[in-house]
Enzyme design. Structure first.
Site, PDB file in Angstrom:
ATOM      1  N   LYS A 155      78.699 -50.526 -32.896  1.00 58.97           N
ATOM      2  CA  LYS A 155      79.297 -50.679 -31.571  1.00 58.97           C
ATOM      3  C   LYS A 155      78.790 -51.979 -30.957  1.00 58.97           C
ATOM      4  O   LYS A 155      77.606 -52.329 -31.103  1.00 58.97           O
ATOM      5  CB  LYS A 155      78.911 -49.473 -30.715  1.00 58.97           C
ATOM      6  CG  LYS A 155      79.607 -49.391 -29.367  1.00 58.97           C
ATOM      7  CD  LYS A 155      79.233 -48.070 -28.695  1.00 58.97           C
ATOM      8  CE  LYS A 155      79.855 -47.884 -27.321  1.00 58.97           C
ATOM      9  NZ  LYS A 155      79.510 -46.579 -26.722  1.00 58.97           N
ATOM     10  N   SER A 209      83.160 -43.766 -24.898  1.00 59.80           N
ATOM     11  CA  SER A 209      83.399 -45.200 -24.900  1.00 59.80           C
ATOM     12  C   SER A 209      83.351 -45.842 -26.279  1.00 59.80           C
ATOM     13  O   SER A 209      83.612 -47.032 -26.441  1.00 59.80           O
ATOM     14  CB  SER A 209      82.347 -45.875 -24.013  1.00 59.80           C
ATOM     15  OG  SER A 209      81.030 -45.702 -24.551  1.00 59.80           O
ATOM     16  N   SER A 235      79.877 -40.273 -25.308  1.00 60.71           N
ATOM     17  CA  SER A 235      80.608 -41.431 -25.832  1.00 60.71           C
ATOM     18  C   SER A 235      80.698 -41.492 -27.347  1.00 60.71           C
ATOM     19  O   SER A 235      81.434 -42.315 -27.876  1.00 60.71           O
ATOM     20  CB  SER A 235      79.972 -42.727 -25.318  1.00 60.71           C
ATOM     21  OG  SER A 235      80.183 -42.859 -23.936  1.00 60.71           O
TER      22      SER A 235
END
EC number: 6.3.5.7
Length: 527
Positions: free
Chosen positions: A79, A192, A216
């Site tokens: 990420k 997210s 997330s």
């Protein structure tokens, strides 16, 4: 024959060990898949040159007879809020769009040292604030399920669908072309960490490292039909993870199978001197047997998690899986977590306060975006932050500063801290009563079309989409999302297991048992 990119890490590792497959060939396959699925917008940065160099280094080690690791040559993505030396780390924000970290995050360092190959940095909601991966500076990520792509559903769960001859939606082994959405619409990937979830689901990599502050990792895993693991707070180092909310941020793991999640966890867990919040007791790597017995496992069903707005299909799958545990000999009983209803408000206050504090560092002077206007220092700060941050980030900063005003501190932040303790006590009380794991939904519904998603503002989404996930972060507990079934429109539906602190093995054993019963298909984009 299933695509090689749909195989488990252990199976691909065996092919590499037997010299049936070279590391460079595997790397090329994943890079090719990334390029073919660019329309999904899963990646912010594709690290092709680094991946090729790492693959060559791993291949050389193997030819020299160095003991092979399960991760040697395995393509992994990170990420884009994890620091990577020499590669930009943007947090999907204009503020850091040109920022290059001078060091690797501990999770990056550990996996690459074990032979993993970094193929790219994945998309996210700006600074990990969101639950759809739709407010990235680099554009939204698209869910590969029903995204104009063709795929096969090769397996069906007898446990959920009966005799296996027909399914809830009459899915057959033949190719299914889902009805296209109108115009340029698509289903959201969840957030997210939607970029990492899409990368794994689409076969662009075999695992992705995400972050989980309020769900997330588990939220996009549920929307994309893969496994999403949030370890116990303090088990995996946060060093190099650009902070959102320090007391809740946890590096997460996205994979296609539970066993793959275990492999990554074994290589990531443990004390890190660079992160004072990691626990000092040694971590013992573990593996899960193929034959798992859940007899006498005590599974709690929190009544508060059946909330207003939850899809009847989610509730139906939840009940069926609970029944399956009971039929297999597990003890299934209702439990109560009475302060769950206050958790979203509590989380919002603490999160905004941490954001207000953490984001003071983004001033346009030391690093990141810098506005051209420099009439005064104060004006420079204001213009830089206005230009560099998106709407969601700016709102949380403003709210956090309001909560932290001297006149408001006790009314908001201190009160939220007290409620957080009550939420933690609820979980502790349930586990002390003999419950081993909790079974709950992850999301309230199936993935939502983007056109419908944007009808509600982000505050409304945060109050709903993380209802089942963020209490776990408040308490620092481990949790894992497991894909279980399909909605009537052919989209993934998942459930969540919540475990005791540092009891990942017990929780993941139950998760693997669920996985074997559900027999959920891997998305095969090669069909």
């Amino acid at each position: 024959m299933p695509s090689l990119l749909n195989q488990s890490i252990s199976k691909v590792s065996q092919l590499i060990k037997n010299k049936t497959l070279s590391v460079s060939e595997l790397c090329s396959m994943c890079l090719e898949r990334i390029n073919k699925t660019k329309d999904l917008n899963a990646f912010i940065t594709i690290t092709e040159n680094i991946a090729v160099e790492q693959s060559a280094w791993v291949q050389k080690r193997l030819e020299e007879g160095v003991n092979i690791s399960l991760l040697d040559g395995i393509p992994i993505a990170f990420k884009d809020n994890f620091s990577t030396k020499g590669v930009r780390t943007t947090c999907a924000s204009k503020m850091l769009s040109n920022y290059v970290a001078p060091y690797d995050a501990t999770v990056v360092e550990k996996l690459c040292h074990k032979g993993a190959v970094m193929v790219g940095k994945t998309n996210l909601d700006e600074f990990a604030m969101g639950s759809g991966t739709v407010n990235s500076y680099f554009g939204p990520t698209r869910n590969p399920w029903r995204c104009g792509l063709k795929y096969k559903l090769k397996k069906r769960s007898k446990l959920l669908f009966g005799d296996g001859n027909s399914s809830l939606n009459d899915f057959e082994d033949s190719e299914i072309n889902q009805e296209p959405l109108k115009d340029d619409d698509f289903f959201v990937a969840g957030g997210s960490s939607g970029g990492g979830a899409v990368a794994v689901a689409s076969g662009a990599c075999f695992g992705a490292i995400s972050s989980d502050t309020g769900g997330s990792t588990r939220n996009p895993a549920a929307f994309c039909g893969i496994v999403g693991l949030k370890p116990t707070y303090g088990l995996v180092s946060r060093n190099g993870l650009i902070p959102l909310c320090n007391s809740m941020d946890v590096p997460g793991i996205l994979t296609r199978t539970v066993d793959d999640a275990v492999i990554l966890l074994n290589n990531l867990a443990g004390h890190d001197p660079k992160d004072s919040t990691t626990v000092t007791q040694p971590f013992s790597p573990f593996s899960l047997p193929d034959n798992i017995d859940v007899k006498n496992l005590c599974v709690g069903i929190p009544k508060e998690y059946e909330c207003v707005g939850m899809s009847p299909e989610i509730i139906d799958v939840w009940k069926k899986v609970a029944d399956a545990f009971e039929h297999a000999g597990a003890i299934v009983k209702p439990v109560s977590l009475p302060h769950t209803k206050y958790s979203i408000r509590c989380y919002s206050v603490i999160n905004c306060c941490d954001v207000a504090s953490n984001f003071a560092r983004y001033d346009g002077i030391r690093f990141g975006h810098r506005a051209a206007a420099e009439t005064s220092t104060e004006h420079h700060y204001a213009v830089t932050r206005r230009e560099g941050f998106g709407e969601v980030v700016r709102e949380r900063i403003l709210a956090g500063n309001y909560f932290l005003l001297r006149k408001n501190y006790e009314k908001y932040f201190l009160q939220a801290a007290k409620v957080r303790r009550l939420i933690c006590d609820d979980f502790q009380s349930v586990f002390n009563s003999g419950v081993d794991v909790l079974l709950t939904p992850v999301t309230l519904s199936e993935p939502v079309p983007y056109s419908k998603w944007i009808l509600a503002d982000h505050r409304e989404h945060n109050a709903v989409d993380d209802f089942c996930t963020q209490p776990i972060n408040m308490a620092g507990l481990p949790a894992v999302s497991i894909p279980c079934s399909f909605s009537k429109t052919g989209l993934p539906l998942s459930l969540q297991l919540i475990g005791k602190p540092f009891q990942e093995k017990q929780m993941l054993s139950a998760a693997k048992w669920m996985e074997l019963q559900m027999d959920f298909p891997i998305l095969d984009l090669d069909c």
